[in-house]
Design a protein around this motif. Structure first.
Motif, PDB file in Angstrom:
ATOM      1  N   PRO A   1       6.889  -8.300  -6.224  1.00 14.44           N
ATOM      2  CA  PRO A   1       6.400  -7.098  -5.535  1.00 14.44           C
ATOM      3  C   PRO A   1       6.469  -5.885  -6.468  1.00 14.44           C
ATOM      4  O   PRO A   1       7.204  -5.899  -7.458  1.00 14.44           O
ATOM      5  CB  PRO A   1       7.368  -6.948  -4.358  1.00 14.44           C
ATOM      6  CG  PRO A   1       8.599  -7.645  -4.789  1.00 14.44           C
ATOM      7  CD  PRO A   1       8.175  -8.747  -5.709  1.00 14.44           C
ATOM      8  N   PRO A   2       5.709  -4.842  -6.169  1.00 17.29           N
ATOM      9  CA  PRO A   2       5.776  -3.624  -6.996  1.00 17.29           C
ATOM     10  C   PRO A   2       7.189  -3.048  -7.017  1.00 17.29           C
ATOM     11  O   PRO A   2       7.858  -2.975  -5.999  1.00 17.29           O
ATOM     12  CB  PRO A   2       4.810  -2.666  -6.313  1.00 17.29           C
ATOM     13  CG  PRO A   2       3.900  -3.527  -5.518  1.00 17.29           C
ATOM     14  CD  PRO A   2       4.704  -4.733  -5.122  1.00 17.29           C
ATOM     15  N   LEU A   3       7.627  -2.671  -8.198  1.00 16.87           N
ATOM     16  CA  LEU A   3       8.964  -2.105  -8.362  1.00 16.87           C
ATOM     17  C   LEU A   3       8.832  -0.634  -8.719  1.00 16.87           C
ATOM     18  O   LEU A   3       8.255  -0.294  -9.745  1.00 16.87           O
ATOM     19  CB  LEU A   3       9.721  -2.836  -9.470  1.00 16.87           C
ATOM     20  CG  LEU A   3       9.917  -4.335  -9.273  1.00 16.87           C
ATOM     21  CD1 LEU A   3      10.487  -4.963 -10.537  1.00 16.87           C
ATOM     22  CD2 LEU A   3      10.837  -4.591  -8.102  1.00 16.87           C
ATOM     23  N   GLY A   4       9.339   0.221  -7.869  1.00 27.11           N
ATOM     24  CA  GLY A   4       9.270   1.653  -8.119  1.00 27.11           C
ATOM     25  C   GLY A   4       7.853   2.184  -8.169  1.00 27.11           C
ATOM     26  O   GLY A   4       7.569   3.119  -8.903  1.00 27.11           O
TER      27      GLY A   4
END
Length: 94
Positions: A61-64
């Motif tokens: 998943p997208p991190l930050g």
């Protein structure tokens, strides 16, 4: 038999190279927030690349707010391209 396998490997290698170009275009266009992905030229690109990217988006998943899935997707495509190139090289020897 070797010729047909070589032709198949060459075709797949060409497809992977073309798909890598589409992925790079998709990634570069994602940097521009005013791109409307529902307009015809962009929607086609999105329909071609998003299913492949979604595989990696479900894993990472997208991190930050940063989406790392395209990086992994490109590495996977380059790995496949190297395997196909190796296969083509080994078939050329015989």
């Amino acid at each position: 038999m070797n010729a047909s396998i070589g032709l198949l490997a060459q075709t797949l290698s060409t497809f992977v190279s073309f798909y890598l170009v589409l992925m790079f275009i998709r990634i570069l266009l994602s940097w521009f927030p005013n791109v409307n992905w529902y307009d015809p030229p962009f929607s086609v690109l999105s329909q071609l690349t998003d299913p492949y990217l979604n595989i990696f988006r479900s894993i990472i998943p997208p991190l930050g707010g940063i989406d790392f899935s395209p990086i992994i997707a490109i590495f996977a495509l380059q790995f496949v391209a190297q395997i196909l190139t190796g296969l083509l090289g080994s078939l050329a020897v015989y």
